[in-house]
Design a protein around this motif. Structure first.
Motif, mmCIF file in Angstrom:
data_model
loop_
_atom_site.group_PDB
_atom_site.id
_atom_site.type_symbol
_atom_site.label_atom_id
_atom_site.label_comp_id
_atom_site.label_asym_id
_atom_site.label_seq_id
_atom_site.Cartn_x
_atom_site.Cartn_y
_atom_site.Cartn_z
ATOM 1 N N MET A 175 24.328 3.936 22.160
ATOM 2 C CA MET A 175 25.238 2.882 21.710
ATOM 3 C C MET A 175 25.007 1.589 22.483
ATOM 4 O O MET A 175 25.049 0.488 21.917
ATOM 5 C CB MET A 175 26.681 3.353 21.854
ATOM 6 N N ALA A 176 24.747 1.692 23.793
ATOM 7 C CA ALA A 176 24.458 0.495 24.585
ATOM 8 C C ALA A 176 23.136 -0.131 24.157
ATOM 9 O O ALA A 176 23.017 -1.354 24.039
ATOM 10 C CB ALA A 176 24.435 0.842 26.071
ATOM 11 N N LEU A 177 22.133 0.699 23.921
ATOM 12 C CA LEU A 177 20.833 0.195 23.471
ATOM 13 C C LEU A 177 20.954 -0.483 22.112
ATOM 14 O O LEU A 177 20.357 -1.544 21.878
ATOM 15 C CB LEU A 177 19.824 1.342 23.396
ATOM 16 N N LEU A 178 21.730 0.115 21.208
ATOM 17 C CA LEU A 178 21.892 -0.453 19.865
ATOM 18 C C LEU A 178 22.666 -1.760 19.924
ATOM 19 O O LEU A 178 22.325 -2.733 19.238
ATOM 20 C CB LEU A 178 22.613 0.561 18.973
ATOM 21 N N ALA A 179 23.710 -1.811 20.724
ATOM 22 C CA ALA A 179 24.539 -3.021 20.816
ATOM 23 C C ALA A 179 23.741 -4.208 21.332
ATOM 24 O O ALA A 179 23.958 -5.351 20.900
ATOM 25 C CB ALA A 179 25.738 -2.763 21.721
ATOM 26 N N PHE A 180 22.798 -3.951 22.249
ATOM 27 C CA PHE A 180 22.040 -5.039 22.857
ATOM 28 C C PHE A 180 20.589 -5.100 22.372
ATOM 29 O O PHE A 180 19.754 -5.740 23.012
ATOM 30 C CB PHE A 180 22.084 -4.917 24.378
ATOM 31 N N ALA A 181 20.319 -4.458 21.256
ATOM 32 C CA ALA A 181 18.983 -4.552 20.662
ATOM 33 C C ALA A 181 18.813 -5.906 19.977
ATOM 34 O O ALA A 181 19.801 -6.502 19.534
ATOM 35 C CB ALA A 181 18.779 -3.430 19.648
ATOM 36 N N PRO A 182 17.588 -6.423 19.883
ATOM 37 C CA PRO A 182 17.372 -7.625 19.072
ATOM 38 C C PRO A 182 17.930 -7.407 17.665
ATOM 39 O O PRO A 182 17.891 -6.284 17.138
ATOM 40 C CB PRO A 182 15.843 -7.757 19.056
ATOM 41 N N SER A 183 18.452 -8.441 17.061
ATOM 42 C CA SER A 183 19.190 -8.300 15.803
ATOM 43 C C SER A 183 18.371 -7.615 14.714
ATOM 44 O O SER A 183 18.895 -6.775 13.978
ATOM 45 C CB SER A 183 19.676 -9.665 15.313
ATOM 46 N N HIS A 184 17.090 -7.934 14.611
ATOM 47 C CA HIS A 184 16.293 -7.329 13.545
ATOM 48 C C HIS A 184 16.112 -5.824 13.764
ATOM 49 O O HIS A 184 16.085 -5.040 12.805
ATOM 50 C CB HIS A 184 14.927 -8.020 13.410
ATOM 51 N N LEU A 185 16.024 -5.400 15.026
ATOM 52 C CA LEU A 185 15.901 -3.967 15.303
ATOM 53 C C LEU A 185 17.221 -3.248 15.061
ATOM 54 O O LEU A 185 17.242 -2.156 14.483
ATOM 55 C CB LEU A 185 15.446 -3.753 16.748
ATOM 56 N N GLY A 186 18.313 -3.865 15.495
ATOM 57 C CA GLY A 186 19.620 -3.256 15.285
ATOM 58 C C GLY A 186 19.967 -3.121 13.817
ATOM 59 O O GLY A 186 20.442 -2.073 13.363
ATOM 60 N N GLU A 187 19.737 -4.188 13.051
ATOM 61 C CA GLU A 187 20.033 -4.148 11.620
ATOM 62 C C GLU A 187 19.132 -3.150 10.901
ATOM 63 O O GLU A 187 19.569 -2.440 9.996
ATOM 64 C CB GLU A 187 19.880 -5.537 11.011
ATOM 65 N N GLY A 188 17.876 -3.088 11.306
ATOM 66 C CA GLY A 188 16.973 -2.114 10.700
ATOM 67 C C GLY A 188 17.430 -0.693 10.932
ATOM 68 O O GLY A 188 17.405 0.140 10.017
ATOM 69 N N PHE A 189 17.887 -0.411 12.154
ATOM 70 C CA PHE A 189 18.393 0.926 12.462
ATOM 71 C C PHE A 189 19.605 1.239 11.600
ATOM 72 O O PHE A 189 19.705 2.338 11.028
ATOM 73 C CB PHE A 189 18.766 1.018 13.943
ATOM 74 N N LEU A 190 20.549 0.311 11.500
ATOM 75 C CA LEU A 190 21.768 0.557 10.739
ATOM 76 C C LEU A 190 21.473 0.787 9.266
ATOM 77 O O LEU A 190 22.128 1.596 8.606
ATOM 78 C CB LEU A 190 22.733 -0.614 10.918
ATOM 79 N N GLN A 191 20.494 0.088 8.721
ATOM 80 C CA GLN A 191 20.132 0.288 7.317
ATOM 81 C C GLN A 191 19.511 1.655 7.103
ATOM 82 O O GLN A 191 19.790 2.326 6.105
ATOM 83 C CB GLN A 191 19.165 -0.811 6.878
ATOM 84 N N ARG A 192 18.679 2.089 8.049
ATOM 85 C CA ARG A 192 18.019 3.392 7.909
ATOM 86 C C ARG A 192 18.978 4.554 8.131
ATOM 87 O O ARG A 192 18.731 5.665 7.646
ATOM 88 C CB ARG A 192 16.843 3.500 8.888
ATOM 89 N N HIS A 193 20.057 4.324 8.866
ATOM 90 C CA HIS A 193 20.972 5.415 9.234
ATOM 91 C C HIS A 193 22.405 5.098 8.793
ATOM 92 O O HIS A 193 23.359 5.460 9.486
ATOM 93 C CB HIS A 193 20.918 5.644 10.745
ATOM 94 N N GLN A 194 22.541 4.465 7.656
ATOM 95 C CA GLN A 194 23.846 3.980 7.222
ATOM 96 C C GLN A 194 24.862 5.105 7.044
ATOM 97 O O GLN A 194 25.987 5.014 7.532
ATOM 98 C CB GLN A 194 23.697 3.201 5.923
ATOM 99 N N GLN A 195 24.486 6.163 6.362
ATOM 100 C CA GLN A 195 25.438 7.255 6.116
ATOM 101 C C GLN A 195 25.853 7.936 7.406
ATOM 102 O O GLN A 195 27.036 8.211 7.630
ATOM 103 C CB GLN A 195 24.826 8.272 5.152
ATOM 104 N N GLU A 196 24.892 8.210 8.285
ATOM 105 C CA GLU A 196 25.201 8.832 9.573
ATOM 106 C C GLU A 196 26.106 7.933 10.410
ATOM 107 O O GLU A 196 27.063 8.406 11.035
ATOM 108 C CB GLU A 196 23.897 9.097 10.324
ATOM 109 N N ALA A 197 25.827 6.636 10.387
ATOM 110 C CA ALA A 197 26.633 5.690 11.168
ATOM 111 C C ALA A 197 28.073 5.665 10.686
ATOM 112 O O ALA A 197 29.013 5.687 11.483
ATOM 113 C CB ALA A 197 26.015 4.297 11.083
ATOM 114 N N LEU A 198 28.262 5.631 9.385
ATOM 115 C CA LEU A 198 29.614 5.599 8.831
ATOM 116 C C LEU A 198 30.370 6.887 9.123
ATOM 117 O O LEU A 198 31.574 6.869 9.386
ATOM 118 C CB LEU A 198 29.557 5.349 7.320
#
Length: 247
Positions: A144-167
């Motif tokens: 969670m700390a790595l994701l919060a402070f990741a560069p925006s393009h990396l963070g958004e890419g992760f969230l798009q790839r893992h949208q269902q799991e994240a929700l």
């Protein structure tokens, strides 16, 4: 490198063989390796012999195969993780001594948390992290700390790839990540083990992006969390300054 009749390259097959080992299966028979790597058994025998001859794999007395010492040697030449570990270890040792809990250093790699270093402590809280092991981003304070402070393009890419799991795991994830950015640390209780709480602080570069995180796991029913966060903040700042000075 030439492709096999199935279309995958020989390098693909070699990587799959090396990637078949994990903490639960540090040794495997060649037959099990072939099955895990989806490689024909005859091909697996040939590739294993070549890898053993180069020291990338090794054979136990009972004939089972394990990763070879040459892989450890090569991995320790990787400049980023080598320098990061060397600079972080004194701070990790201080935290380990102060809190009497296991301490780990990790990075974000291929959508997972990769543990770069870990200092153990007898009698410490249950902690499933181990060196070179991977853990899920959304179920660890490290992730969670790595994701919060990741560069925006990396963070958004992760969230798009893992949208269902994240929700499913964090219904209000974006607000949670914003809170982590505001406070500068992440805590997560009961996700990996119901009786423990993880705390993680990012090690930031000049752009305030996470190069890595330093973290501990403490018993949830203890009063260690405030001291843990304070110690992690101090360590993360020191490591960041050391990295900047070494650049």
């Amino acid at each position: 490198m030439a492709n096999s009749p199935s279309g995958d390259s020989m390098l693909d097959r070699l990587v799959r063989i090396l990637d078949s080992f994990d903490a639960d299966q540090p040794t495997l028979t060649v037959t099990a390796l072939a099955r895990r790597a989806a490689v024909p058994r005859a091909t697996a025998y040939r590739l294993v012999e070549e890898l053993v001859s180069h020291g990338l794999l090794a054979r136990n007395d009972d004939g089972e195969i394990r990763l070879g010492l040459r892989l450890w040697e090569l991995s320790n030449r990787a400049s980023l993780t080598r320098d990061l570990r060397l600079l972080a270890l004194p701070y990790m040792e201080d935290i380990n001594q102060l809190l009497q809990q296991n301490t780990q250093l990790s990075i974000l790699h291929e959508d997972e948390v990769l543990i770069v270093e870990r200092l153990s402590r007898p009698g410490a809280a249950v902690n499933q992290a181990h060196v070179a092991g991977r853990m899920p981003v959304l179920r660890t304070s490290m992730g969670m700390a790595l994701l919060a402070f990741a560069p925006s393009h990396l963070g958004e890419g992760f969230l798009q790839r893992h949208q269902q799991e994240a929700l499913a795991q964090h219904p209000d994830l974006r607000r949670t990540l914003a809170h982590i950015r505001l406070t500068g640390y992440a805590t997560l209780a009961g996700f990996t083990d119901p009786e423990t709480t993880g705390a993680a602080v990012p090690i930031l570069d000049e752009h305030r992006h996470a190069v890595a995180v330093i973290s501990v796991v403490v018993p949830t029913d203890s009063d260690l969390l405030p001291a843990a966060v304070m110690a992690l903040r101090t360590a993360a700042g020191g490591i960041a300054r050391s990295l900047a000075g070494a650049a």
